[in-house]
Design an enzyme around this catalytic site. Structure first.
Site, PDB file in Angstrom:
ATOM      1  N   LEU A 103       0.857  -1.171   0.000  1.00  0.00           N
ATOM      2  CA  LEU A 103       0.000   0.000   0.000  1.00  0.00           C
ATOM      3  C   LEU A 103       0.898   1.227   0.000  1.00  0.00           C
ATOM      4  CD1 LEU A 103      -2.659  -0.923   2.752  1.00  0.00           C
ATOM      5  CD2 LEU A 103      -2.871  -1.176   0.273  1.00  0.00           C
ATOM      6  N   ASP A 104       0.458   2.300  -0.678  1.00  0.00           N
ATOM      7  CA  ASP A 104       1.217   3.543  -0.672  1.00  0.00           C
ATOM      8  C   ASP A 104       1.375   4.051   0.762  1.00  0.00           C
ATOM      9  OD1 ASP A 104       1.125   3.407  -3.420  1.00  0.00           O
ATOM     10  OD2 ASP A 104      -0.456   4.922  -3.626  1.00  0.00           O
ATOM     11  N   VAL A 105       2.404   4.857   0.986  1.00  0.00           N
ATOM     12  CA  VAL A 105       2.626   5.466   2.302  1.00  0.00           C
ATOM     13  C   VAL A 105       1.378   6.225   2.759  1.00  0.00           C
ATOM     14  CG1 VAL A 105       3.951   7.233   3.537  1.00  0.00           C
ATOM     15  CG2 VAL A 105       5.135   5.609   2.046  1.00  0.00           C
ATOM     16  N   GLY A 106       0.730   6.921   1.830  1.00  0.00           N
ATOM     17  CA  GLY A 106      -0.432   7.731   2.175  1.00  0.00           C
ATOM     18  C   GLY A 106      -1.755   7.002   2.109  1.00  0.00           C
ATOM     19  N   THR A 107      -1.732   5.685   1.891  1.00  0.00           N
ATOM     20  CA  THR A 107      -2.962   4.891   1.839  1.00  0.00           C
ATOM     21  C   THR A 107      -3.047   4.000   3.070  1.00  0.00           C
ATOM     22  OG1 THR A 107      -2.951   4.869  -0.584  1.00  0.00           O
ATOM     23  CG2 THR A 107      -4.256   3.180   0.512  1.00  0.00           C
TER      24      THR A 107
END
Length: 310
Positions: free
Chosen positions: A142-146
């Site tokens: 998962l993305d850092v911001g997700t």
């Protein structure tokens, strides 16, 4: 000139005639545009034996001599407690976590923040040793911001089984996203290939020769300025949801990188994209049973929804 280990000498093919030097080096050697430009600036990319600027237009048949940097050592896993990282399920084969915002899946060059793998190590979980050293046990990211649900393999057999399941699209990956505006149609499929952005290293884009990328969506709730969507990924490309909806001119709310309205983002109190890995369903690699894990919205996304509904 810098001292490096390896060198490549090759002619400029016809297909790159007239291309900028940094872009040609990037295309030929598979470097990012930034890395290629740095090599040219350092004098490590010669054209017919002569140093040239990044803007130099190469000609077909010219000879490139590129001196390569030494390989960068892979970042190591450092056990580090991660506030907010919640273990949803753990057994001998897998550990399922609810990932908070600001946490990467695994260590990577340039990332100095917390990671899921480091957080699991800090609380005593032994992860499968398959995969690259810094990504051992990681079968998807998962993305850092997700935020949301993520599974990590603990046993070698689980790693193999889950990698295969993700590869052959046997895992049901459900996300919830709030995008700007209203989709037309309200339910549909986005089938558009994705690869690295041609000019921005940190971004991805829909490009004609990209990797096949398929996103299914359904509108759950519509607000005056945005829509809450249920999204299912058929493929799993980097930034896939963010890129696909941005391409439709309905970027994820708060996703400034991909064109979100900063005024709306500020009104909702968002400093990252409204995107949450809501649920993950797959065949358990140890028991053979179908399992499903679900994650509730974190506080910042919940608050943004409240504002949209007001």
């Amino acid at each position: 000139m810098s001292t490096y280990r390896d060198q490549r000498s090759l002619p400029v093919p016809d297909g790159l005639d007239g291309m900028r030097l940094d872009q040609a080096v990037s295309r030929l050697l598979g470097f990012s545009r930034t890395a290629a430009a740095a090599l040219v600036d350092a004098g490590d990319a010669l054209v017919d034996g002569v140093t040239r600027p990044n803007s130099h237009k190469v000609k077909a048949g010219s000879w490139l001599e590129v001196t390569l940097p030494a390989p960068v050592a892979a970042p190591s896993v450092v056990p580090q407690a991660v506030p907010g990282l919640r273990v949803v399920h753990a057994d001998d084969d897998i550990v399922v976590v609810d990932k908070p915002v600001g946490v990467a899946a695994h260590p990577s060059p340039g990332w100095t923040g917390p990671t899921v793998i480091g957080g699991l190590a800090a609380i005593g979980h032994t992860i499968a040793t398959s995969g690259a050293a810094e990504r051992q046990g990681v079968v998807h990211r998962l993305d850092v911001g997700t935020t949301g649900i993520m599974v990590v393999a603990k046993s070698e057999s689980a790693y193999s089984a889950l990698k295969r399941a993700f590869k052959y699209r046997e895992v049901d990956k459900q996300y919830h996203a709030v995008v700007q505006g209203h989709l037309d149609p309200l339910r549909g499929t986005i089938d558009a290939p994705i690869d690295r952005h041609p000019t921005h290293d940190y971004r991805w884009a829909v490009v004609s020769d990209g990797k096949p990328s398929v996103t299914h969506y359904d509108t759950i709730e519509a607000f005056p300025a945005a829509s809450l969507l249920q999204v299912r990924l058929e493929t799993g490309r980097t930034h896939q949801i963010r890129v696909h909806f941005s391409t439709l001119r309905h970027p994820c709310v708060g996703d400034i990188t991909y064109g979100a309205d900063p005024t709306l983002s500020a009104r909702l109190g968002l400093s990252r994209q409204w995107l949450h890995a809501r649920a993950l369903s797959f065949v358990h690699p140890g028991t053979g049973e179908q399992v499903t894990f679900v994650s509730d919205y974190p506080a910042d996304l919940d608050q943004a929804l409240d504002v949209l509904r007001d």
